[in-house]
Design a protein around this motif. Structure first.
Motif, mmCIF file in Angstrom:
data_model
loop_
_atom_site.group_PDB
_atom_site.id
_atom_site.type_symbol
_atom_site.label_atom_id
_atom_site.label_comp_id
_atom_site.label_asym_id
_atom_site.label_seq_id
_atom_site.Cartn_x
_atom_site.Cartn_y
_atom_site.Cartn_z
ATOM 1 N N ALA A 97 0.836 -1.202 0.000
ATOM 2 C CA ALA A 97 0.000 0.000 0.000
ATOM 3 C C ALA A 97 0.869 1.250 0.000
ATOM 4 O O ALA A 97 1.949 1.262 0.613
ATOM 5 C CB ALA A 97 -0.916 -0.008 1.215
ATOM 6 N N SER A 98 0.380 2.282 -0.648
ATOM 7 C CA SER A 98 1.093 3.552 -0.694
ATOM 8 C C SER A 98 0.107 4.686 -0.911
ATOM 9 O O SER A 98 -1.069 4.450 -1.202
ATOM 10 C CB SER A 98 2.133 3.528 -1.823
ATOM 11 O OG SER A 98 1.502 3.349 -3.073
ATOM 12 N N GLY A 99 0.611 5.909 -0.784
ATOM 13 C CA GLY A 99 -0.209 7.072 -1.075
ATOM 14 C C GLY A 99 -0.700 7.838 0.132
ATOM 15 O O GLY A 99 -1.332 8.884 -0.018
ATOM 16 N N GLY A 100 -0.442 7.331 1.314
ATOM 17 C CA GLY A 100 -0.861 8.050 2.506
ATOM 18 C C GLY A 100 -0.065 9.321 2.709
ATOM 19 O O GLY A 100 0.929 9.571 2.027
ATOM 20 N N LEU A 112 -5.088 6.382 -2.463
ATOM 21 C CA LEU A 112 -4.244 5.279 -2.016
ATOM 22 C C LEU A 112 -4.149 4.235 -3.116
ATOM 23 O O LEU A 112 -5.098 4.038 -3.884
ATOM 24 C CB LEU A 112 -4.812 4.640 -0.759
ATOM 25 C CG LEU A 112 -5.100 5.563 0.421
ATOM 26 C CD1 LEU A 112 -5.594 4.745 1.612
ATOM 27 C CD2 LEU A 112 -3.875 6.376 0.790
ATOM 28 N N CYS A 152 -2.625 0.107 -3.934
ATOM 29 C CA CYS A 152 -2.189 -1.164 -3.346
ATOM 30 C C CYS A 152 -1.772 -2.077 -4.495
ATOM 31 O O CYS A 152 -2.622 -2.538 -5.261
ATOM 32 C CB CYS A 152 -3.308 -1.784 -2.537
ATOM 33 S SG CYS A 152 -2.942 -3.446 -1.895
ATOM 34 N N TRP A 163 -10.421 -2.330 1.345
ATOM 35 C CA TRP A 163 -9.658 -1.406 2.168
ATOM 36 C C TRP A 163 -10.255 -1.420 3.578
ATOM 37 O O TRP A 163 -11.485 -1.419 3.738
ATOM 38 C CB TRP A 163 -9.723 0.004 1.609
ATOM 39 C CG TRP A 163 -8.928 0.212 0.362
ATOM 40 C CD1 TRP A 163 -9.391 0.218 -0.920
ATOM 41 C CD2 TRP A 163 -7.518 0.450 0.271
ATOM 42 N NE1 TRP A 163 -8.367 0.432 -1.795
ATOM 43 C CE2 TRP A 163 -7.196 0.587 -1.095
ATOM 44 C CE3 TRP A 163 -6.486 0.565 1.208
ATOM 45 C CZ2 TRP A 163 -5.902 0.831 -1.548
ATOM 46 C CZ3 TRP A 163 -5.203 0.809 0.767
ATOM 47 C CH2 TRP A 163 -4.915 0.937 -0.594
ATOM 48 N N TYR A 215 -7.170 0.714 -5.797
ATOM 49 C CA TYR A 215 -7.117 2.139 -5.470
ATOM 50 C C TYR A 215 -8.228 2.515 -4.489
ATOM 51 O O TYR A 215 -9.266 1.860 -4.421
ATOM 52 C CB TYR A 215 -7.281 2.985 -6.732
ATOM 53 C CG TYR A 215 -6.258 2.719 -7.794
ATOM 54 C CD1 TYR A 215 -6.553 1.882 -8.876
ATOM 55 C CD2 TYR A 215 -4.995 3.283 -7.733
ATOM 56 C CE1 TYR A 215 -5.613 1.620 -9.859
ATOM 57 C CE2 TYR A 215 -4.043 3.027 -8.711
ATOM 58 C CZ TYR A 215 -4.363 2.190 -9.766
ATOM 59 O OH TYR A 215 -3.422 1.932 -10.735
ATOM 60 N N TYR A 270 -4.385 2.853 6.854
ATOM 61 C CA TYR A 270 -5.253 2.195 5.879
ATOM 62 C C TYR A 270 -4.534 0.951 5.339
ATOM 63 O O TYR A 270 -3.360 1.018 4.944
ATOM 64 C CB TYR A 270 -5.588 3.144 4.744
ATOM 65 C CG TYR A 270 -6.631 4.164 5.129
ATOM 66 C CD1 TYR A 270 -6.326 5.200 6.007
ATOM 67 C CD2 TYR A 270 -7.938 4.081 4.644
ATOM 68 C CE1 TYR A 270 -7.284 6.124 6.396
ATOM 69 C CE2 TYR A 270 -8.901 5.010 5.019
ATOM 70 C CZ TYR A 270 -8.575 6.012 5.890
ATOM 71 O OH TYR A 270 -9.528 6.923 6.272
ATOM 72 N N THR A 322 -0.771 2.110 5.216
ATOM 73 C CA THR A 322 -0.249 3.434 4.895
ATOM 74 C C THR A 322 -1.021 4.447 5.743
ATOM 75 O O THR A 322 -2.242 4.366 5.862
ATOM 76 C CB THR A 322 -0.353 3.727 3.384
ATOM 77 O OG1 THR A 322 0.262 4.979 3.086
ATOM 78 C CG2 THR A 322 -1.798 3.737 2.899
ATOM 79 N N VAL A 340 -2.753 7.777 6.930
ATOM 80 C CA VAL A 340 -3.444 8.976 6.458
ATOM 81 C C VAL A 340 -3.748 9.845 7.674
ATOM 82 O O VAL A 340 -4.385 9.379 8.625
ATOM 83 C CB VAL A 340 -4.745 8.616 5.721
ATOM 84 C CG1 VAL A 340 -5.535 9.873 5.388
ATOM 85 C CG2 VAL A 340 -4.436 7.826 4.458
#
Length: 116
Positions: free
Chosen positions: A5-8, A19, A21, A35, A79, A93, A110, A112
């Motif tokens: 997971a990424s984007g936090g 986000l 994944c 999620w 996403y 998350y 990740t 948030v």
């Protein structure tokens, strides 16, 4: 199975984040994905889920109308588009593979953080 997971990050209330994944080690298109999130001092809770072909989605009442779950099976990526973020959305998350209605494999999470 690996889920990354990424984007936090840190965002102000009312802002947006997406986000991602990335999944590997499974036939991604064959599985429901979801999620989940865990806020400090609280239990992990469901946020959203999506069927393998992306047609069926479901959301927790707390995020309905603000969050959108989607997937790109060609990229084995899940996403979560999050809009109109609120401080109460602050959490770690996690993405998960859902098997027979139960989250099974988990990503690392990740963070948030939504500031007021």
């Amino acid at each position: 199975v690996q889920l990354q997971a990424s984007g936090g990050g840190l965002v102000q209330a009312g802002g947006s984040l997406t986000l991602s994944c990335a999944a590997s080690g499974l036939t991604f298109r064959s599985y429901y994905m979801g999620w989940f999130r865990q806020a400090p001092g609280k239990e992990r809770e469901f946020v959203a889920a999506i069927s393998g072909n992306g047609v069926i989605t479901s959301y927790a009442d707390s995020v309905k109308g603000r969050f959108t779950i989607s997937r790109d099976n060609t990229k084995s990526t899940l996403y979560l588009q999050m809009n109109s973020l609120k401080p109460e959305d602050t959490a770690v998350y996690y993405c998960a593979v859902i098997i027979r209605g139960t989250p099974d494999y988990w990503g690392q999470g990740t963070l948030v953080t939504v500031s007021s």
